[in-house]
Write a protein that holds these residues in place. Structure first.
Motif, PDB file in Angstrom:
ATOM      1  N   ILE A  63       5.470   4.900  -0.299  1.00  0.00           N
ATOM      2  CA  ILE A  63       6.013   6.251  -0.097  1.00  0.00           C
ATOM      3  C   ILE A  63       7.261   6.194   0.796  1.00  0.00           C
ATOM      4  CG2 ILE A  63       5.488   8.451   1.077  1.00  0.00           C
ATOM      5  CD1 ILE A  63       2.600   8.138  -0.101  1.00  0.00           C
TER       6      ILE A  63
ATOM      7  N   LYS B  81      -8.153   2.003  -2.220  1.00  0.00           N
ATOM      8  CA  LYS B  81      -8.896   3.241  -2.489  1.00  0.00           C
ATOM      9  C   LYS B  81      -9.778   3.104  -3.723  1.00  0.00           C
ATOM     10  CE  LYS B  81      -6.491   5.458   0.716  1.00  0.00           C
ATOM     11  NZ  LYS B  81      -7.017   5.880   1.997  1.00  0.00           N
TER      12      LYS B  81
ATOM     13  N   ASN C  11      -6.222  14.113  -0.107  1.00  0.00           N
ATOM     14  CA  ASN C  11      -7.219  13.216   0.476  1.00  0.00           C
ATOM     15  C   ASN C  11      -8.232  13.930   1.354  1.00  0.00           C
ATOM     16  OD1 ASN C  11      -4.623  13.341   1.931  1.00  0.00           O
ATOM     17  ND2 ASN C  11      -5.724  12.260   3.532  1.00  0.00           N
TER      18      ASN C  11
ATOM     19  N   GLY D 257       0.840  -1.198   0.000  1.00  0.00           N
ATOM     20  CA  GLY D 257       0.000   0.000   0.000  1.00  0.00           C
ATOM     21  C   GLY D 257       0.873   1.245   0.000  1.00  0.00           C
TER      22      GLY D 257
ATOM     23  N   VAL E  83      -2.541   8.437  -4.854  1.00  0.00           N
ATOM     24  CA  VAL E  83      -3.438   7.546  -4.126  1.00  0.00           C
ATOM     25  C   VAL E  83      -4.912   7.914  -4.339  1.00  0.00           C
ATOM     26  CG1 VAL E  83      -4.127   6.863  -1.782  1.00  0.00           C
ATOM     27  CG2 VAL E  83      -1.724   6.909  -2.411  1.00  0.00           C
ATOM     28  N   GLN E  84      -5.198   9.223  -4.398  1.00  0.00           N
ATOM     29  CA  GLN E  84      -6.608   9.643  -4.472  1.00  0.00           C
ATOM     30  C   GLN E  84      -7.032  10.020  -5.892  1.00  0.00           C
ATOM     31  OE1 GLN E  84      -8.724   9.403  -2.019  1.00  0.00           O
ATOM     32  NE2 GLN E  84      -7.383   9.132  -0.241  1.00  0.00           N
TER      33      GLN E  84
HETATM   34  N1  PLP Z   1      -1.411   9.208   0.441  1.00  0.00           N
HETATM   35  C1  PLP Z   1      -2.682   9.648   0.418  1.00  0.00           C
HETATM   36  C2  PLP Z   1      -2.993  10.921  -0.311  1.00  0.00           C
HETATM   37  C3  PLP Z   1      -3.684   8.949   1.089  1.00  0.00           C
HETATM   38  O1  PLP Z   1      -4.934   9.395   1.051  1.00  0.00           O
HETATM   39  C4  PLP Z   1      -3.344   7.770   1.789  1.00  0.00           C
HETATM   40  C5  PLP Z   1      -4.367   7.043   2.554  1.00  0.00           C
HETATM   41  O2  PLP Z   1      -5.328   7.617   3.014  1.00  0.00           O
HETATM   42  C6  PLP Z   1      -2.014   7.321   1.761  1.00  0.00           C
HETATM   43  C7  PLP Z   1      -1.079   8.068   1.091  1.00  0.00           C
HETATM   44  C8  PLP Z   1      -1.608   6.034   2.444  1.00  0.00           C
HETATM   45  O3  PLP Z   1      -2.234   4.950   1.803  1.00  0.00           O
HETATM   46  P1  PLP Z   1      -2.344   3.485   2.395  1.00  0.00           P
HETATM   47  O4  PLP Z   1      -3.580   3.438   3.191  1.00  0.00           O
HETATM   48  O5  PLP Z   1      -2.415   2.595   1.195  1.00  0.00           O
HETATM   49  O6  PLP Z   1      -1.127   3.222   3.187  1.00  0.00           O
END
Ligand code: PLP
Length: 385
Positions: free
Chosen positions: A81, A216, A164, A76, A191-192
């Motif tokens: 990141i 997501k 997000n 994830g 991610v979003q």
């Molecule tokens: N970056 C953004 C913009 C997010 O919205 C999120 C999760 O809400 C993440 C990173 C982290 O994602 P993950 O839940 O897959 O670790």
């Protein structure tokens, strides 16, 4: 359809999404792809085949070539990141070189909280500010980056394509300009993005890395992927059996990886940007004169997110009221050990502590229809009245 989830209106898609229909069907077939993709027997090879099929699909969908970019599957975006930024930091540390990391104050906590570890490795961290619309000045950022480069330091940027919390979109054109003027390494937090902006599959090959997260957009939890430009040198943080070219050791999650392909196929078939925009606007109209709609005046908002500051009402109270009326929303503020904390993103955008404590985020399914939005609006109005 929103109401079909445990008879509730689930309006928290930026937190996570339910499984896509195609993923549910695949799971219901009972074929759980349990073989180790590194094994040379048929069961192992079958898992490998599904992983390869998913990689080919992603290359094709996002129009990138294996000659230029690798795909790294991981657990994830938090892992993706962390691995990207710490990997670059470690590589430079080993070569006695310094990086200057540029993060925004509204980036996700998986970015912002890297500060301490990156500093331990001797690198510099700078946070750039956004205004009340969630936008930032690229001129100022370019100036700051050039200042850091003068000292022979490698600049590295995190660029949050869609925020997000607020749903504010930073167009990739802006990131391309920053890259061309500074030669910084640019990572895009994507991610979003999937199913939340029109043409979400159009990415720019000028930028160096993109991280996505499956949960997501309807894939299984704890699976994601990063596109990484092959010429970017980084030292892996997760070492072991050398899977995935040594970038991310550990037995691959074949089932989770394949669910990425299935969920994206669903998205391609069912996402209607105009319908979603109209549905969101219909719901948003309820909030006019009831609160501050964040980013209302911004040119660049996504299609599924409304963040509202309801002055003088605490989001924790509102959240409970929504909950009792069968609506799942997210309060903009975080709560840990019973202490309600202000919304960090709103505070850095220049909102007051009180305002940041009274925010509620509504984030909708990519497949929301106008008809469903009408029903949701009636229910939200009941709460507000
Ligand atoms: N970056 C953004 C913009 C997010 O919205 C999120 C999760 O809400 C993440 C990173 C982290 O994602 P993950 O839940 O897959 O670790």
């Amino acid at each position: 359809m929103e109401k079909s989830i445990n008879s509730r209106y689930y309006l928290d898609y930026n937190a996570t999404s339910p499984l896509a229909k195609s993923v549910k069907h695949f799971l219901a077939s009972g074929d759980f792809l349990f073989g180790n993709p590194a094994s040379v027997h048929s069961t192992g090879k079958k898992s490998k085949k599904y992983i390869n099929e998913t990689s080919d699909f992603l290359y094709n969908l996002f129009q990138i070539a294996p000659e230029n970019f690798s795909i790294i599957f991981h657990s994830g975006a938090t892992e993706g990141i962390n691995s990207f930024f710490k990997g670059i930091a470690l590589h430079h540390f080993k070569h006695k070189k310094k990086c200057a990391f540029f993060f925004s104050t509204v980036d996700h906590s998986s970015v912002v909280n890297l500060e301490e570890d990156l500093k331990v490795l001797g690198h510099d961290i700078y946070f750039f500010q956004v205004d009340k619309n969630g936008d930032f000045s690229e001129e100022q950022l370019i100036k700051d980056i050039l200042k850091s480069s003068e000292a022979g330091v490698q600049p590295v940027i995190n660029y949050t394509y869609v925020n997000n919390e607020t749903g504010i979109v930073w167009p990739l054109e802006k990131a391309k300009k920053i890259k061309s003027m500074t030669n910084a390494i640019v990572h895009v937090d994507a991610v979003q993005v999937v199913g939340k902006i029109p043409h979400w599959e159009n990415i720019s090959l000028d930028l160096d890395a993109y991280t996505f997260s499956g949960h997501k957009f309807g894939a299984l939890k704890s699976v994601g992927f990063t596109f990484l430009r092959n010429s970017i040198a980084l030292s892996p943080w997760i070492v072991g059996g050398g899977q995935q070219g040594g970038f991310r050791s550990g037995t691959e999650n074949a089932l989770g990886i394949y669910s990425l392909k299935l969920a994206l196929l669903d998205m391609i078939d069912n996402f209607k940007a105009v319908e979603l925009q109209n549905a969101k606007e219909l719901i948003e109209n309820i909030f006019i004169n009831k609160g501050i709609i964040i980013g209302k005046n911004s040119q660049n908002r996504n299609l599924n997110t409304i963040l509202v500051v309801f002055n003088q009402t605490y989001s924790s109270d509102l959240n409970t009221r929504f909950d009792l009326h069968g609506i799942d929303v997210s309060k903009g503020s975080a709560c840990s050990s019973g202490i309600v904390k202000e919304n960090r993103v709103l505070l850095t955008m220049g909102f007051s502590k009180e305002e940041s404590l009274s925010a509620i985020r509504f984030s909708f399914s990519s497949f929301l229809t106008v008809e469903e939005a009408q029903k949701i609006s009636l229910q939200i109005q009941k709460v507000l009245n």
